[in-house]
Scaffold this active site. Structure first.
Site, PDB file in Angstrom:
ATOM      1  N   HIS A  20    -104.024  90.168   9.472  1.00 53.47           N
ATOM      2  CA  HIS A  20    -102.954  89.188   9.705  1.00 53.47           C
ATOM      3  C   HIS A  20    -102.391  89.326  11.121  1.00 53.47           C
ATOM      4  O   HIS A  20    -101.371  90.003  11.308  1.00 53.47           O
ATOM      5  CB  HIS A  20    -101.842  89.378   8.675  1.00 53.47           C
ATOM      6  CG  HIS A  20    -102.248  88.960   7.302  1.00 53.47           C
ATOM      7  ND1 HIS A  20    -102.128  87.674   6.856  1.00 53.47           N
ATOM      8  CD2 HIS A  20    -102.819  89.658   6.291  1.00 53.47           C
ATOM      9  CE1 HIS A  20    -102.586  87.585   5.614  1.00 53.47           C
ATOM     10  NE2 HIS A  20    -103.012  88.776   5.246  1.00 53.47           N
TER      11      HIS A  20
ATOM     12  N   ASP B 227     -72.729  89.039  -6.072  1.00 55.84           N
ATOM     13  CA  ASP B 227     -73.923  89.185  -6.914  1.00 55.84           C
ATOM     14  C   ASP B 227     -73.809  90.494  -7.697  1.00 55.84           C
ATOM     15  O   ASP B 227     -73.510  91.544  -7.110  1.00 55.84           O
ATOM     16  CB  ASP B 227     -75.199  89.290  -6.071  1.00 55.84           C
ATOM     17  CG  ASP B 227     -75.489  88.021  -5.275  1.00 55.84           C
ATOM     18  OD1 ASP B 227     -74.853  86.993  -5.559  1.00 55.84           O
ATOM     19  OD2 ASP B 227     -76.350  88.079  -4.369  1.00 55.84           O
TER      20      ASP B 227
ATOM     21  N   THR C 251     -62.262  76.147   5.643  1.00 54.45           N
ATOM     22  CA  THR C 251     -62.237  77.608   5.742  1.00 54.45           C
ATOM     23  C   THR C 251     -62.099  78.282   4.368  1.00 54.45           C
ATOM     24  O   THR C 251     -62.274  79.481   4.242  1.00 54.45           O
ATOM     25  CB  THR C 251     -61.055  78.091   6.613  1.00 54.45           C
ATOM     26  OG1 THR C 251     -59.835  77.711   5.966  1.00 54.45           O
ATOM     27  CG2 THR C 251     -61.116  77.485   8.000  1.00 54.45           C
TER      28      THR C 251
ATOM     29  N   CYS D 209    -107.526  86.098   6.832  1.00 54.65           N
ATOM     30  CA  CYS D 209    -107.700  86.796   5.559  1.00 54.65           C
ATOM     31  C   CYS D 209    -108.447  85.899   4.560  1.00 54.65           C
ATOM     32  O   CYS D 209    -109.651  85.717   4.686  1.00 54.65           O
ATOM     33  CB  CYS D 209    -106.336  87.248   5.041  1.00 54.65           C
ATOM     34  SG  CYS D 209    -106.463  88.696   3.993  1.00 54.65           S
TER      35      CYS D 209
ATOM     36  N   GLU E 225    -100.711  87.343  12.791  1.00 52.18           N
ATOM     37  CA  GLU E 225     -99.380  86.730  12.946  1.00 52.18           C
ATOM     38  C   GLU E 225     -98.258  87.751  12.824  1.00 52.18           C
ATOM     39  O   GLU E 225     -97.167  87.549  13.357  1.00 52.18           O
ATOM     40  CB  GLU E 225     -99.187  85.593  11.934  1.00 52.18           C
ATOM     41  CG  GLU E 225     -99.025  85.998  10.461  1.00 52.18           C
ATOM     42  CD  GLU E 225    -100.338  86.176   9.707  1.00 52.18           C
ATOM     43  OE1 GLU E 225    -101.384  86.418  10.374  1.00 52.18           O
ATOM     44  OE2 GLU E 225    -100.342  86.095   8.466  1.00 52.18           O
TER      45      GLU E 225
ATOM     46  N   LYS F 276     -56.373  80.189  11.104  1.00 49.67           N
ATOM     47  CA  LYS F 276     -56.320  80.359   9.655  1.00 49.67           C
ATOM     48  C   LYS F 276     -57.284  81.452   9.194  1.00 49.67           C
ATOM     49  O   LYS F 276     -56.940  82.300   8.370  1.00 49.67           O
ATOM     50  CB  LYS F 276     -56.777  79.048   8.997  1.00 49.67           C
ATOM     51  CG  LYS F 276     -55.680  78.276   8.319  1.00 49.67           C
ATOM     52  CD  LYS F 276     -56.347  77.288   7.390  1.00 49.67           C
ATOM     53  CE  LYS F 276     -55.693  75.946   7.415  1.00 49.67           C
ATOM     54  NZ  LYS F 276     -56.480  74.905   6.800  1.00 49.67           N
TER      55      LYS F 276
ATOM     56  N   PRO G 253     -63.871  78.398   1.498  1.00 45.77           N
ATOM     57  CA  PRO G 253     -64.950  79.225   0.943  1.00 45.77           C
ATOM     58  C   PRO G 253     -65.024  80.592   1.629  1.00 45.77           C
ATOM     59  O   PRO G 253     -65.263  81.613   0.973  1.00 45.77           O
ATOM     60  CB  PRO G 253     -66.216  78.404   1.216  1.00 45.77           C
ATOM     61  CG  PRO G 253     -65.743  76.995   1.374  1.00 45.77           C
ATOM     62  CD  PRO G 253     -64.358  77.085   1.952  1.00 45.77           C
TER      63      PRO G 253
HETATM   64  N1  GLN Z   1    -106.852  87.100  -1.944  1.00 48.18           N
HETATM   65  C1  GLN Z   1    -107.612  87.692  -0.886  1.00 48.18           C
HETATM   66  C2  GLN Z   1    -107.750  89.191  -1.051  1.00 48.18           C
HETATM   67  O1  GLN Z   1    -107.002  89.801  -1.759  1.00 48.18           O
HETATM   68  C3  GLN Z   1    -106.995  87.377   0.473  1.00 48.18           C
HETATM   69  C4  GLN Z   1    -105.651  87.999   0.666  1.00 48.18           C
HETATM   70  C5  GLN Z   1    -104.908  87.415   1.825  1.00 48.18           C
HETATM   71  O2  GLN Z   1    -105.236  86.327   2.304  1.00 48.18           O
HETATM   72  N2  GLN Z   1    -103.905  88.110   2.303  1.00 48.18           N
HETATM   73  O3  GLN Z   1    -108.617  89.784  -0.455  1.00 48.18           O
END
Ligand code: GLN
Length: 542
Positions: A514, A146, A187, A380, A516, A222, A189
């Site tokens: 968030h 790249d 092999t 959110c 997660e 190889k 690539p």
């Molecule tokens: N768009 C919404 C905000 O800015 C929610 C953002 C989000 O879900 N991360 O508050």
């Protein structure tokens, strides 16, 4: 002194370089070493914050408020170590610094060039802040060849000479495609890719070869011969059932031993992989299953919700159940009744999102979850839509809306222009820049005593990562609470709503942050663990 492992990719993208790096980090950790994982991204954006999730995948947010590449999510999930702003850099950020210096006059008299100025900046970044770390794993984004990656490859090549001999090694991740008509794993690539790498001065020490079947001895020979690596350093990286199998699978193929040998370290005792075995055992032996609908707008690219689907899987691990996901494009609900899509699911999750498209569909999903008493987790944007839903359908405010979609007479959700971080005031203007200006990173929240979330967290003080520009408007709090939507989490100054929940619903939680991003396979996030438990209870009803 830290030792460095540079991880590059070849042949094609999407081979799982981030996962491979994360898994190697986990293996070295399991051998008792300290590790740090970092990512160099050659694109020109200063950070991925303004990129579309459907193009670039999820934006991962660190505690210290950086918007980074989703690979940092893998690093955190595999090593359990929180990443920081200093673990991801892009060409854009490097040039931004260099140009600012040039304008200030720092290079007065000098011509500013890619070599040495850009490469020096990359090298300084790579070597900074590694005190006390045994191994620094540096992944280079993109593939060899790249154009925009060249300064990065040049910088890591130079580092091989700058560092004491034997303190840096290079791993190259490639693909061995299976050609059905020939009945062979090819092999060539890989040979070309390594040739490309060697032409810019980098000789890989280890080849990590992605393939869908075992590498026959002849192909291995190889690869060793033509790529100039030891045969034992040709590591087979075969497809696995679950990503949490990767550390064990790579260990079986000898990756960690080869890495240590390349540094001249005798491997010694086998790594302790008990916590990985525990995770994969639970993933492979579920005692039940649940189906969660994710009603979002970037469902076309699963990477857009990487941490989210991992966190749900962790919720499954916590409950020893398999979590199936129904991906639903929220726009569908703008013309169609959600019931046929949602009646069979055991939980509904409305994730983060930006912009008006699909918003009404998300609101309808929230109505369905509230009325039918299906577990609901709003993250959110998903929390903001649940609040608008409550205002319209419970509190009698039919025009309730978010200013994110334009001017409104009933701004249930509005632009945040001022908030506090610790003792400092943060301020934003409506016409300010979009990049890096949201409320970002870890913020504390206080939970209401006796609330469902306080029970789930087992604490009244939490810290979670944020990424939003809008907030729920507390001017409507009384009217919403009078109708059963409790504000059960607030910022420590009491000004920003962080969590809402219904008292008279089996499990309905909206969070402004968030969760997660902080879930780990061996430490599932309490909200996801509890959401999946609720979904399991729901599965016994439907
Ligand atoms: N768009 C919404 C905000 O800015 C929610 C953002 C989000 O879900 N991360 O508050």
């Amino acid at each position: 002194m830290a030792r460095y492992v540079f991880i590059t990719g070849g042949v094609v993208s999407s081979l799982g370089k981030g996962l491979a790096s994360a898994a190697l980090g986990a293996l070295l950790q399991a051998r008792g070493y300290t590790v740090r994982l970092r990512k160099l991204d050659p694109y020109l954006n200063v950070d991925p914050g303004t990129m579309s999730p459907t193009q670039h995948g999820e934006v991962f947010v660190t505690d210290d408020g950086a918007e980074t590449d989703l690979d940092l999510g893998h690093y955190e999930r595999f090593t359990g170590k929180a990443a920081s702003k200093q673990d991801n850099i892009t060409t854009g950020r490097i040039y931004q610094d260099i140009i600012a210096k040039e304008r200030r006059g720092d290079y007065l008299g000098g011509t500013v060039q890619v070599i040495p100025h850009v490469t020096d900046a990359i090298k300084t970044f790579v070597r900074e802040g590694n005190e006390g770390v045994d191994f620094v794993l540096v992944e280079i984004g993109g593939t060899v060849g790249d154009i925009e990656g060249l300064p990065f490859f040049e910088a890591i090549r130079q580092l091989g000479n700058d560092l004491p001999r034997g303190d840096a090694i290079y791993i190259h991740l490639t693909l061995l495609p299976w050609i059905p008509s020939a009945g062979e794993l090819k092999t060539k690539p890989t040979q070309h890719s390594v040739k490309e790498l060697r032409s810019i001065g980098i000789q890989p020490d280890i080849l990590l070869c992605r393939c869908d079947r075992p590498i026959p001895p002849e192909e291995r020979r190889k690869l060793g011969l033509f790529c100039n690596v030891r045969e034992s350093a040709v590591i087979e990286a075969r497809d696995v059932d679950t990503i949490y199998d990767v550390p064990e699978a790579y260990h079986r193929e000898g990756l960690d031993t080869e890495v240590l040998r390349a540094f001249g370290i005798e491997p010694g005792e086998a790594p302790d992989l008990a916590r990985w075995r525990n995770v994969t055992h639970r993933v492979k032996n579920p005692e039940g299953e649940v189906t969660i609908a994710i009603v979002g707008k970037y469902t076309g690219l699963k990477d857009a919700y990487k941490s989210l689907s991992e966190a749900l899987a962790h919720g499954g691990i916590a409950n020893t159940v398999k979590v199936n996901v129904d991906w639903i494009e929220s726009e569908i609900f703008e013309n169609e009744d959600p019931a046929p899509f949602l009646e069979h699911v055991h939980g509904i999750l409305v994730p983060g999102g930006f912009g008006q498209r699909g918003a009404e569909g998300k609101i309808r999903a929230a109505t369905f979850a509230r009325e039918r008493k299906v577990p609901y987790l709003g993250i959110c944007f998903g929390m903001q839509m649940a609040v608008i839903e409550a205002a319209r359908n419970l509190a009698g405010i039919p025009d309730a809306n978010s200013t994110e979609f334009g001017p409104t007479t009933e701004p249930l959700v509005g632009l945040m222009t001022e908030w506090t971080r610790g003792n400092a005031l943060e301020a934003r203007r409506a016409d300010g820049d979009l990049g890096g200006t949201m409320r970002l990173g870890a913020y504390d929240a206080r939970l209401k005593r006796g609330s469902k979330v306080a029970e789930i967290y087992g604490s009244e003080d939490i810290s979670e990562r944020h990424r939003h520009r809008y907030e729920v408007n507390t001017a409507y709090r009384e009217r919403l609470e009078a109708n059963g939507l409790v504000f059960s989490g607030m910022s420590p100054d009491g000004l920003l709503p962080e969590i809402v929940e219904y008292e008279d619903h089996p499990w309905f939680v909206g969070v402004q942050f968030h969760p997660e991003l902080k879930s780990r396979p061996f430490e599932p996030h309490p909200l996801f663990a509890s959401f999946v438990t609720a979904a399991l209870a729901q599965s016994r009803l439907v």
